[in-house]
Write a protein that holds these residues in place. Structure first.
Motif, PDB file in Angstrom:
ATOM      1  N   ASN A 118       0.808  -1.233   0.000  1.00 56.88           N
ATOM      2  CA  ASN A 118       0.000   0.000   0.000  1.00 56.88           C
ATOM      3  C   ASN A 118       0.835   1.274   0.000  1.00 56.88           C
ATOM      4  O   ASN A 118       0.285   2.366   0.153  1.00 56.88           O
ATOM      5  N   SER A 119       2.146   1.152  -0.178  1.00 54.09           N
ATOM      6  CA  SER A 119       2.972   2.356  -0.278  1.00 54.09           C
ATOM      7  C   SER A 119       2.707   3.060  -1.605  1.00 54.09           C
ATOM      8  O   SER A 119       2.284   2.442  -2.588  1.00 54.09           O
ATOM      9  N   GLN A 120       2.993   4.343  -1.634  1.00 52.57           N
ATOM     10  CA  GLN A 120       2.898   5.128  -2.865  1.00 52.57           C
ATOM     11  C   GLN A 120       4.278   5.199  -3.501  1.00 52.57           C
ATOM     12  O   GLN A 120       5.233   5.649  -2.881  1.00 52.57           O
ATOM     13  N   ILE A 121       4.391   4.747  -4.747  1.00 54.25           N
ATOM     14  CA  ILE A 121       5.669   4.776  -5.451  1.00 54.25           C
ATOM     15  C   ILE A 121       5.859   6.167  -6.053  1.00 54.25           C
ATOM     16  O   ILE A 121       5.047   6.627  -6.849  1.00 54.25           O
ATOM     17  N   ILE A 122       6.925   6.831  -5.663  1.00 51.61           N
ATOM     18  CA  ILE A 122       7.204   8.182  -6.145  1.00 51.61           C
ATOM     19  C   ILE A 122       7.897   8.142  -7.499  1.00 51.61           C
ATOM     20  O   ILE A 122       7.503   8.854  -8.436  1.00 51.61           O
ATOM     21  N   LYS A 123       8.923   7.308  -7.635  1.00 52.66           N
ATOM     22  CA  LYS A 123       9.625   7.209  -8.910  1.00 52.66           C
ATOM     23  C   LYS A 123      10.507   5.968  -8.917  1.00 52.66           C
ATOM     24  O   LYS A 123      10.884   5.442  -7.862  1.00 52.66           O
ATOM     25  N   VAL A 124      10.822   5.521 -10.121  1.00 49.99           N
ATOM     26  CA  VAL A 124      11.715   4.386 -10.337  1.00 49.99           C
ATOM     27  C   VAL A 124      12.838   4.852 -11.252  1.00 49.99           C
ATOM     28  O   VAL A 124      12.579   5.416 -12.325  1.00 49.99           O
ATOM     29  N   THR A 125      14.078   4.627 -10.854  1.00 49.03           N
ATOM     30  CA  THR A 125      15.232   5.018 -11.667  1.00 49.03           C
ATOM     31  C   THR A 125      16.066   3.779 -11.969  1.00 49.03           C
ATOM     32  O   THR A 125      16.421   3.025 -11.056  1.00 49.03           O
ATOM     33  N   ILE A 126      16.356   3.552 -13.253  1.00 53.55           N
ATOM     34  CA  ILE A 126      17.185   2.435 -13.693  1.00 53.55           C
ATOM     35  C   ILE A 126      18.579   2.975 -14.017  1.00 53.55           C
ATOM     36  O   ILE A 126      18.709   3.972 -14.732  1.00 53.55           O
ATOM     37  N   TYR A 127      19.608   2.311 -13.495  1.00 52.57           N
ATOM     38  CA  TYR A 127      20.992   2.734 -13.704  1.00 52.57           C
ATOM     39  C   TYR A 127      21.773   1.659 -14.448  1.00 52.57           C
ATOM     40  O   TYR A 127      21.569   0.452 -14.216  1.00 52.57           O
ATOM     41  N   ILE A 128      22.706   2.099 -15.314  1.00 57.28           N
ATOM     42  CA  ILE A 128      23.677   1.209 -15.932  1.00 57.28           C
ATOM     43  C   ILE A 128      25.042   1.887 -15.864  1.00 57.28           C
ATOM     44  O   ILE A 128      25.135   3.109 -15.896  1.00 57.28           O
TER      45      ILE A 128
ATOM     46  N   THR B  25      14.677   7.857 -15.395  1.00 58.73           N
ATOM     47  CA  THR B  25      13.750   7.922 -14.274  1.00 58.73           C
ATOM     48  C   THR B  25      12.314   7.926 -14.780  1.00 58.73           C
ATOM     49  O   THR B  25      11.976   8.629 -15.734  1.00 58.73           O
ATOM     50  N   TYR B  26      11.466   7.136 -14.110  1.00 53.21           N
ATOM     51  CA  TYR B  26      10.058   7.021 -14.479  1.00 53.21           C
ATOM     52  C   TYR B  26       9.208   7.312 -13.244  1.00 53.21           C
ATOM     53  O   TYR B  26       9.195   6.536 -12.292  1.00 53.21           O
ATOM     54  N   GLU B  27       8.507   8.442 -13.279  1.00 52.46           N
ATOM     55  CA  GLU B  27       7.626   8.790 -12.161  1.00 52.46           C
ATOM     56  C   GLU B  27       6.292   8.059 -12.257  1.00 52.46           C
ATOM     57  O   GLU B  27       5.576   7.945 -11.260  1.00 52.46           O
ATOM     58  N   THR B  28       5.946   7.593 -13.442  1.00 58.21           N
ATOM     59  CA  THR B  28       4.780   6.737 -13.644  1.00 58.21           C
ATOM     60  C   THR B  28       5.226   5.512 -14.427  1.00 58.21           C
ATOM     61  O   THR B  28       6.302   5.497 -15.034  1.00 58.21           O
ATOM     62  N   ASN B  29       4.413   4.489 -14.423  1.00 58.51           N
ATOM     63  CA  ASN B  29       4.717   3.280 -15.188  1.00 58.51           C
ATOM     64  C   ASN B  29       4.710   3.628 -16.676  1.00 58.51           C
ATOM     65  O   ASN B  29       3.693   4.097 -17.192  1.00 58.51           O
ATOM     66  N   PRO B  30       5.823   3.427 -17.400  1.00 57.58           N
ATOM     67  CA  PRO B  30       5.878   3.842 -18.805  1.00 57.58           C
ATOM     68  C   PRO B  30       5.004   3.012 -19.736  1.00 57.58           C
ATOM     69  O   PRO B  30       4.767   3.417 -20.867  1.00 57.58           O
TER      70      PRO B  30
ATOM     71  N   TRP C  14       2.918   3.909 -10.440  1.00 56.97           N
ATOM     72  CA  TRP C  14       3.444   2.579 -10.143  1.00 56.97           C
ATOM     73  C   TRP C  14       2.695   1.968  -8.962  1.00 56.97           C
ATOM     74  O   TRP C  14       2.228   2.679  -8.077  1.00 56.97           O
ATOM     75  N   THR C  15       2.610   0.660  -8.946  1.00 56.94           N
ATOM     76  CA  THR C  15       2.071  -0.050  -7.791  1.00 56.94           C
ATOM     77  C   THR C  15       3.172  -0.905  -7.179  1.00 56.94           C
ATOM     78  O   THR C  15       4.166  -1.240  -7.832  1.00 56.94           O
ATOM     79  N   VAL C  16       3.004  -1.265  -5.917  1.00 51.34           N
ATOM     80  CA  VAL C  16       3.972  -2.133  -5.256  1.00 51.34           C
ATOM     81  C   VAL C  16       4.053  -3.476  -5.968  1.00 51.34           C
ATOM     82  O   VAL C  16       5.138  -4.052  -6.129  1.00 51.34           O
ATOM     83  N   GLU C  17       2.924  -3.985  -6.433  1.00 52.92           N
ATOM     84  CA  GLU C  17       2.921  -5.261  -7.156  1.00 52.92           C
ATOM     85  C   GLU C  17       3.767  -5.178  -8.423  1.00 52.92           C
ATOM     86  O   GLU C  17       4.491  -6.124  -8.768  1.00 52.92           O
TER      87      GLU C  17
END
Length: 221
Positions: free
Chosen positions: A66-76, A116-121, A127-130
Motif C-alpha cells: 500500500n505504499s505510494q511509489i514516487i519514482k523508479v530510476t534504472i541505472y547502468i 527515471t520514471y515517475e509513472t509506469n511507462p 506505479w504499484t507495489v505489485e
C-alpha cells in the motif's frame, strides 16, 4: 522519502548478451554494489550491427504494501571498448512490455547513465507495489559500424532505485497487530479488552514501519 535499491538476483526473461568471465551467469556480472570495472561485465557478442539486451530479476517484497511509489530510476554503468563505440540504454520490463531508455555513447571510461520514471511507462499510471515486485531491469547494447569494423560497449553494473512513501493509517483509524508508518503528532492508543485506557506519543516524531503491538492501536488525526 525512503528509497530501496534493487540489484539483479537472477537472469530474467531475455538474455542476449555475453558474460565475462565466460560461464558466469549474466546477472552475476552486473550486480556489484561497487563497480569492479572489467573484472565482470556483459557485452554484445555480434561483429555486425545489432541490438541485444538482457533482463534481470530483482528481489520482491522490499517495499511495504500500500505504499505510494514516487519514482523508479534504472541505472547502468558502461564504457566503450575503444574510441570506436556503440550505444547503451537502460531496459526494464513491466506489465509484459519491455521499455528502453535514452541512447548513450560512452567514453572508454566507465560512466553511469540512468532513466527515471515517475509513472509506469507502459500503463501511464502510477506505479504499484505489485509492479515493483514483478519488475525486471536490464541493459541494451547496440553495436555500431565505424572504420570497417563493428564496436560494442561493456556494462559492469545494473541496478534500480525506487523512492516511495510508506502507507499511513487512515484518518481516525486504529490498526492492531501490524506494522505501520507513524505520522508526526500521531497518538498511540493504549487498549485493554477493546477499551481505550490511555494514550501516549510515539518515541520518535517519525518511525517508518514502527511495530505496533497487538494491545496498542493508532489514531492519526
Amino acid at each position: 522519502m525512503p528509497t530501496v535499491t534493487l540489484r539483479p538476483i537472477a537472469n530474467g526473461d531475455v538474455i542476449q548478451l555475453s558474460p565475462h568471465p565466460s560461464g558466469t551467469p549474466n546477472w552475476d556480472c552486473v550486480n556489484d554494489e561497487t563497480s569492479d570495472g572489467d573484472s565482470t561485465y556483459v557485452v554484445n557478442p555480434d561483429n555486425y550491427g545489432s541490438n541485444r539486451y538482457d533482463l534481470y530479476k530483482v528481489p520482491s517484497g522490499q517495499i511495504p504494501s500500500n505504499s505510494q511509489i514516487i519514482k523508479v530510476t534504472i541505472y547502468i554503468n558502461c564504457r566503450a571498448i575503444s574510441d570506436r563505440y556503440g550505444y547503451c540504454r537502460t531496459a526494464l520490463k513491466t506489465n509484459g512490455s519491455v521499455v528502453f531508455g535514452s541512447a548513450h555513447r560512452p567514453s572508454t571510461s566507465y560512466t553511469i547513465y540512468s532513466d527515471t520514471y515517475e509513472t509506469n511507462p507502459v500503463t501511464g499510471n502510477a506505479w504499484t507495489v505489485e509492479e515493483i515486485d514483478n519488475l525486471q531491469i536490464g541493459v541494451r547494447l547496440d553495436t555500431m559500424y565505424a572504420w570497417f569494423a563493428y564496436y560494442s560497449d561493456r556494462c559492469t553494473q545494473v541496478w534500480a532505485e525506487v523512492e516511495y512513501q510508506p502507507a499511513y493509517v487512515t484518518h481516525k483509524q486504529a490498526r492492531l497487530g501490524t506494522n505501520v508508518s507513524i505520522r508526526p503528532h500521531a497518538i498511540v492508543l493504549i487498549k485493554r479488552n477493546d477499551e481505550i485506557v490511555g494514550y501516549r506519543k510515539p518515541h520518535t516524531p517519525f518511525a517508518p514501519e514502527r511495530p505496533i503491538q497487538p494491545e496498542v492501536g493508532l489514531w492519526q488525526p
